[in-house]
Design an enzyme around this catalytic site. Structure first.
Site, mmCIF file in Angstrom:
data_model
loop_
_atom_site.group_PDB
_atom_site.id
_atom_site.type_symbol
_atom_site.label_atom_id
_atom_site.label_comp_id
_atom_site.label_asym_id
_atom_site.label_seq_id
_atom_site.Cartn_x
_atom_site.Cartn_y
_atom_site.Cartn_z
ATOM 1 N N GLY A 77 0.812 -1.219 0.000
ATOM 2 C CA GLY A 77 0.000 0.000 0.000
ATOM 3 C C GLY A 77 0.843 1.266 0.000
ATOM 4 O O GLY A 77 0.519 2.246 -0.691
ATOM 5 N N THR A 78 1.915 1.253 0.758
ATOM 6 C CA THR A 78 2.766 2.453 0.853
ATOM 7 C C THR A 78 3.325 2.814 -0.523
ATOM 8 O O THR A 78 3.263 3.976 -0.947
ATOM 9 C CB THR A 78 3.915 2.205 1.862
ATOM 10 O OG1 THR A 78 3.328 1.930 3.131
ATOM 11 C CG2 THR A 78 4.840 3.393 1.967
ATOM 12 N N GLN A 184 -7.575 -0.380 3.145
ATOM 13 C CA GLN A 184 -8.388 -1.034 4.178
ATOM 14 C C GLN A 184 -9.694 -1.609 3.619
ATOM 15 O O GLN A 184 -10.397 -2.344 4.322
ATOM 16 C CB GLN A 184 -8.718 -0.046 5.312
ATOM 17 C CG GLN A 184 -7.510 0.341 6.145
ATOM 18 C CD GLN A 184 -7.022 -0.795 7.056
ATOM 19 O OE1 GLN A 184 -7.731 -1.757 7.329
ATOM 20 N NE2 GLN A 184 -5.788 -0.687 7.514
ATOM 21 N N SER A 204 -3.394 -3.458 -0.788
ATOM 22 C CA SER A 204 -2.279 -4.166 -0.164
ATOM 23 C C SER A 204 -2.749 -5.546 0.293
ATOM 24 O O SER A 204 -3.753 -5.672 0.996
ATOM 25 C CB SER A 204 -1.806 -3.350 1.039
ATOM 26 O OG SER A 204 -0.764 -4.030 1.694
ATOM 27 N N ALA A 205 -1.989 -6.602 -0.092
ATOM 28 C CA ALA A 205 -2.458 -7.983 0.131
ATOM 29 C C ALA A 205 -2.573 -8.365 1.598
ATOM 30 O O ALA A 205 -3.454 -9.129 1.971
ATOM 31 C CB ALA A 205 -1.521 -8.966 -0.587
ATOM 32 N N THR A 242 12.321 -7.307 -10.937
ATOM 33 C CA THR A 242 11.859 -8.677 -11.163
ATOM 34 C C THR A 242 10.645 -8.973 -10.292
ATOM 35 O O THR A 242 10.642 -8.670 -9.101
ATOM 36 C CB THR A 242 13.002 -9.666 -10.858
ATOM 37 O OG1 THR A 242 14.110 -9.317 -11.693
ATOM 38 C CG2 THR A 242 12.591 -11.109 -11.115
ATOM 39 N N CYS A 328 0.343 7.198 17.192
ATOM 40 C CA CYS A 328 0.700 6.900 15.806
ATOM 41 C C CYS A 328 1.509 5.620 15.751
ATOM 42 O O CYS A 328 1.421 4.849 14.824
ATOM 43 C CB CYS A 328 1.522 8.023 15.208
ATOM 44 S SG CYS A 328 0.555 9.498 14.978
HETATM 45 N N1 PLP Z 1 -2.987 3.044 3.547
HETATM 46 C C1 PLP Z 1 -3.763 2.632 4.563
HETATM 47 C C2 PLP Z 1 -5.145 3.203 4.710
HETATM 48 C C3 PLP Z 1 -3.298 1.686 5.478
HETATM 49 O O1 PLP Z 1 -4.071 1.290 6.493
HETATM 50 C C4 PLP Z 1 -1.982 1.168 5.299
HETATM 51 C C5 PLP Z 1 -1.432 0.204 6.269
HETATM 52 O O2 PLP Z 1 -1.782 0.189 7.436
HETATM 53 C C6 PLP Z 1 -1.223 1.606 4.199
HETATM 54 C C7 PLP Z 1 -1.758 2.554 3.352
HETATM 55 C C8 PLP Z 1 0.150 1.063 3.940
HETATM 56 O O3 PLP Z 1 0.073 -0.240 3.440
HETATM 57 P P1 PLP Z 1 1.312 -1.245 3.490
HETATM 58 O O4 PLP Z 1 1.445 -1.698 4.907
HETATM 59 O O5 PLP Z 1 0.951 -2.353 2.571
HETATM 60 O O6 PLP Z 1 2.503 -0.486 3.010
#
Ligand code: PLP
Length: 381
Positions: A77-78, A184, A204-205, A242, A328
């Site tokens: 996700g990041t 989420q 994000s998986a 890759t 946080c």
């Molecule tokens: N965005 C949201 C709303 C999230 O809750 C999270 C993870 O907690 C992320 C992005 C980041 O995802 P990842 O942990 O796969 O990098």
């Protein structure tokens, strides 16, 4: 019941991460062992890997009603959020406006801030006391083709689901681009990118019982966004590196399974939530539940004149895993940006925890969590 180091735990932090499903695990195994060919190579040995990546892309596309070549695998996700924001801002050397909200995940907030440092404009839309984004704020802004609006589908701390389709329509009327962080939401609520109309969507998986370190960014065909990682020509030339075949296969298996079971899981989680809440209500504790129209199983609870951090640690001693909604991270006891944005009174904000139930949560789990919370807070008030 989850087990770590031989100790049984009650796990209720599924918004942080989830247990890998056995379907995902079984599907991944061949690609962690004998099928290790590089999916980009033309020879026969690499064909199973190439075929698996292609199939996974089709499965993911089908789950969100996209086309396979609109799905780009990322490290999670990041990375997906960083790519959407920086890839839009940095595409052509022209100054961009980035509009986001005050309750986004730091992957979005910090990506926008890093773009402000190099000259792009950033605006944050406020939310109401339930964490619902004030979409009318968009009308008061000067938008246009050089604006990206990035708003989350569902909040990770309080679970509020946003009216994304309606907001996206407003944004498009101004000719701007729209990204949603649906990390989420994907695998938990139905997502149809055609219906929503979004240009980009992050997932994000490990939030839907897939492996960690893999996600995807949906990029609608024709969206103006530049490559995030430079190098080889993987991911249609936009994200070099890759492919992690096993993780990609695991993501697709987990998403397919989550989507197929979505309604049943939702109903079960709703039943568990009701049971949990009725136990808390019967205890007479003074608390409020944050958010509105929440994600299934996500409960952000603020107990008056309590310490969320103390509660988390006491529950930990009982082998119950929840997260604090007021900090946080583990080392930061500040009230979070989300709780500040919803204007929660300090006497409640400090006593916030997040209980996030998931596919493997049971009646016993919720009874144990409710009993644990009641025990700790009646002992300490
Ligand atoms: N965005 C949201 C709303 C999230 O809750 C999270 C993870 O907690 C992320 C992005 C980041 O995802 P990842 O942990 O796969 O990098």
């Amino acid at each position: 019941m989850s087990v770590s180091g031989g100790i049984p735990y009650t796990y209720a932090d599924n918004a942080a991460t989830t247990k890998l499903s056995s379907a995902a695990f079984q599907n991944m195994l061949p690609f962690l062992a004998e099928e290790y060919g590089n999916p980009s190579q033309p020879y026969a040995f690499a064909r199973p890997a190439k075929h698996a990546v292609r199939l996974a892309r089709e499965v993911v596309a089908q789950c969100i009603n996209a086309k396979p070549d609109e799905i780009y695998f990322t490290s999670g996700g990041t990375e997906s959020d960083n790519w959407a924001i920086k890839g839009f801002a940095l595409q052509d050397g022209v100054q961009k406006q980035l509009v986001t909200s005050t309750i986004e995940h730091h992957a979005v907030l910090n990506s926008c801030d890093s773009m402000a440092v190099v000259g792009h404009r950033v605006n944050r839309l406020p939310v109401d006391t339930n964490g619902v984004i004030d979409a009318s704020g968009i009308e008061r802004m000067e938008l246009g083709r050089n604006t990206l609006v990035s708003l989350m589908y569902a909040n990770n701390e309080i679970g509020t689901i946003q009216p994304i389709q309606e907001i996206c329509e407003r944004v498009h009327r101004h000719g701007s681009c729209f990204h949603t962080d649906a990390v989420q939401a994907v695998g938990h609520v139905p997502i149809d990118v055609q219906e929503l109309g979004v240009d980009m969507l992050s997932a994000s998986a490990h939030k839907f019982n897939g492996p960690r370190g893999i996600g995807f960014l949906y990029i609608k065909a024709g969206t103006r966004v530049c490559s995030y990682a430079s190098g080889g020509s993987q991911e249609m030339g936009l994200r070099a590196g890759t492919e992690n075949t096993a993780a990609i296969v695991g993501l697709a298996a987990a998403l397919k399974e989550s989507c197929e079971r979505m309604q049943a899981t939702d109903e079960r989680l709703h039943g568990l939530e009701t049971r949990f809440i009725s136990q808390l209500n019967a205890s007479g504790l003074d608390y409020r539940r944050n958010g509105a129209n929440q994600l299934p199983g996500l409960l952000s609870l603020s107990f008056r004149n309590a310490s969320g951090e103390m509660l988390l640690h006491r529950l930990d001693l009982m082998h119950i895993c929840v997260s604090t909604g007021s900090a946080c991270d583990g080392s930061n006891t500040q009230v979070s940006h989300v709780l500040k944005a919803i204007d929660l009174d300090d006497e409640y904000a400090q006593g916030t925890i997040r209980v996030s139930l998931g596919r493997y949560s049971t009646v016993d789990d919720v009874d144990r969590i409710a009993a644990g919370i009641i025990k700790v807070l009646t002992m300490h008030t």
